[in-house]
Design an enzyme around this catalytic site. Structure first.
Site, PDB file in Angstrom:
ATOM      1  N   ALA A  71       0.804  -1.219   0.000  1.00 35.13           N
ATOM      2  CA  ALA A  71       0.000   0.000   0.000  1.00 35.13           C
ATOM      3  C   ALA A  71       0.839   1.273   0.000  1.00 35.13           C
ATOM      4  CB  ALA A  71      -0.945   0.009   1.204  1.00 35.13           C
TER       5      ALA A  71
ATOM      6  N   ARG B 207      10.278   7.758  -1.717  1.00 33.17           N
ATOM      7  CA  ARG B 207      11.729   7.803  -1.965  1.00 33.17           C
ATOM      8  C   ARG B 207      12.094   7.350  -3.380  1.00 33.17           C
ATOM      9  NH1 ARG B 207      14.388   4.735   3.016  1.00 33.17           N
ATOM     10  NH2 ARG B 207      12.279   3.910   3.296  1.00 33.17           N
TER      11      ARG B 207
ATOM     12  N   GLU C  61      12.350  -1.190  16.319  1.00 33.09           N
ATOM     13  CA  GLU C  61      12.619  -0.428  15.112  1.00 33.09           C
ATOM     14  C   GLU C  61      13.865   0.433  15.298  1.00 33.09           C
ATOM     15  OE1 GLU C  61      10.941  -0.745  12.182  1.00 33.09           O
ATOM     16  OE2 GLU C  61      10.006  -2.403  13.264  1.00 33.09           O
TER      17      GLU C  61
ATOM     18  N   ASN D 255      15.294  -7.798  11.434  1.00 34.41           N
ATOM     19  CA  ASN D 255      13.987  -8.268  11.000  1.00 34.41           C
ATOM     20  C   ASN D 255      13.845  -7.987   9.513  1.00 34.41           C
ATOM     21  OD1 ASN D 255      11.256  -8.869  10.721  1.00 34.41           O
ATOM     22  ND2 ASN D 255      10.607  -6.856  11.495  1.00 34.41           N
TER      23      ASN D 255
ATOM     24  N   ASN E 176      13.280   0.456  -1.572  1.00 37.24           N
ATOM     25  CA  ASN E 176      12.630   1.706  -1.201  1.00 37.24           C
ATOM     26  C   ASN E 176      13.059   2.897  -2.046  1.00 37.24           C
ATOM     27  OD1 ASN E 176      11.013   0.787   1.075  1.00 37.24           O
ATOM     28  ND2 ASN E 176      12.965   0.446   2.120  1.00 37.24           N
TER      29      ASN E 176
END
Length: 454
Positions: free
Chosen positions: A10, A15, A154, A169, A227
């Site tokens: 989604a 970037r 994170e 992760n 990304n």
């Protein structure tokens, strides 16, 4: 046990700095999301749900009915994205695989191993992890003293000590489906980004005393998330190398793999040699003992055995065996070239059939034509197929010899074993076994230059 999959697709991908929806950017000739859907579809999956947002219509148009869809109106984090699938699989019993749509390099084998490890360990959640020398930007896997997964932190929320952890992760998980959707109701957004993180489900399940396991892949590159354009080029390079290695293991010689591009769908026979600068795209099938390249582009073509294609481009056509094409030939779509044909330098063929043993050795355009067997098309032969509005067919029957610089004005049929004199412009059918001459008689004006000077 039933298995389900949720593909997270989604995000807008700001970037990437592109008008194109992120997961539709291509890796080795195929959108990233299609790689992921194909890999997931190779598993024993009952339902696939793709979470779409920005550019949803284009993704759905591309993937069609290969997956079901759920829409994330606002991008509020990965946990919020997964919640959107609740209406489709929220009440199901079984295992749910969650994978990102921008991870085209994760193989079906790795996802299968993660699923099997999850089910074997009776875990409520399993994480695909990897080790990397530079974990910057990745969530860290925090383990307790016994080595069990305690939580995922994170990067932006990690302490200085947690930032030193090199196990990351990958963003791919397995969950007990019921446990997943129950835990999602407890996920908050009290973090640096103000988002609902899917990794928080791990901590919630741990607090409930549920078992969380991890499966570590040995290939960190496989987990690359795309990304930006830099990561896109890295994914392209990794997948290209993977594809080329597979072909070389199967008996194909690739002279310079770094400068050879082969699509994932391409099939190439043993003992074929691929020279540098070659691009083999789409669902191309190439036979054995061929020579392809250098500097050749082939897309969606079928090529027989012992065929040579050098410095040429070919699209959506069928090429027989023992054919020689190039250098600098252009085979346009819907052409069928039979065995032992020669298409030479600077010859363009479009939507035409070439019979066995025929030749167009140089500097010709053959469009909308049916060329029989053992035809010789001399240098500069042209099928004049277009009147500015419509295209017309030229038929050249078996054994015809067309002299140099001849124009065949379609629609026209050149009968079997006929000859066309060099320099002719043919506007009418030529009977079988005839010689056709269609040019003005030569006239020599003696002394013309001297008269002109006076």
């Amino acid at each position: 046990m039933n298995r389900f999959a949720i593909i997270l697709a989604a995000g807008q991908g700001t970037r990437m700095k592109s008008k194109l929806y992120k997961v539709l950017h291509q890796v080795c000739g195929k959108p990233m999301i299609e790689h992921v859907v194909e890999h997931v579809s190779a598993l024993d999956i009952k339902k696939i749900v793709t979470i779409v947002g920005h550019g949803a219509e284009k993704v759905q148009e591309f993937l069609g009915d290969r997956t079901e869809y759920a829409h994330q109106e606002e991008q509020l984090g990965t946990a919020h994205a997964v919640v959107q699938a609740e209406g489709i699989i929220g009440n199901e019993q079984g295992t749910t695989l969650v994978v990102c749509g921008d991870t085209p390099l994760i193989t079906p084998e790795t996802m299968k191993a993660l699923l099997e490890n999850h089910e074997k360990t009776n875990a409520k959640a399993s994480i695909l992890t990897a080790f990397t020398d530079d974990p910057t930007g990745y969530g860290r896997i925090i383990r307790n003293n016994e080595g069990s997964v305690e939580k995922i932190v994170e990067h932006k929320d990690a302490s200085p000590e947690e930032l030193k952890v090199q196990e990351i992760n990958t963003g791919t998980y397995c969950f007990d489906n019921q446990a997943l959707f129950m835990a999602l109701k407890e996920v908050g957004n009290d973090n640096a980004q103000g988002e609902f993180y899917l990794p928080d489900v791990i901590g919630i399940l741990k607090q409930k005393g549920e078992k969380v396991s991890a499966y570590q892949t040995e290939d960190f590159e496989e987990t690359l998330g795309v990304n930006d354009r830099i990561a896109l080029s890295q994914a392209e390079s990794i997948m290209k190398a993977r594809i080329n290695r597979l072909h070389m293991k199967n008996g194909v010689t690739i002279i310079d793999p770094a400068n050879t591009y082969i699509s994932k769908e391409a099939v190439i026979g043993a003992d074929t040699v691929i020279y540098p600068g070659t691009m083999i795209k789409g669902k191309t099938i190439i036979g054995s003992d061929c020579v392809i390249g250098p500097n050749t582009e082939i897309e969606n073509c079928k090529i027989g055995d012992f065929t040579e294609v050098r410095h040429s481009t070919m699209f959506s056509s069928e090429i027989g065996s023992h054919v020689k094409i190039g250098p600098f030939a252009h085979i346009r779509p819907q052409s069928v070239i039979h065995d032992e044909v020669k298409i030479g330098n600077f010859v363009e063929v479009k939507k035409s059939i070439f019979g066995t043993g025929s030749k167009a050795s140089h500097l010709s355009y053959i469009g909308d034509a049916e060329v029989g067997k053992d035809v010789n098309l001399g240098c500069g032969s042209i099928t004049v197929n277009y009147d500015g509005k419509n295209k017309y067919l030229t038929k050249i029957e078996d054994g015809v010899f067309v002299g140099c610089n001849s124009n065949l004005i379609a629609p026209v049929t050149i009968g079997k074993n006929s000859y066309i004199a060099a320099g002719s412009t043919i506007t009418d059918d030529v009977p079988e076994s005839s010689l056709s001459i269609a040019r003005a008689r030569q006239t020599n004006k003696l002394g013309y230059i001297e008269k002109k000077k006076k």
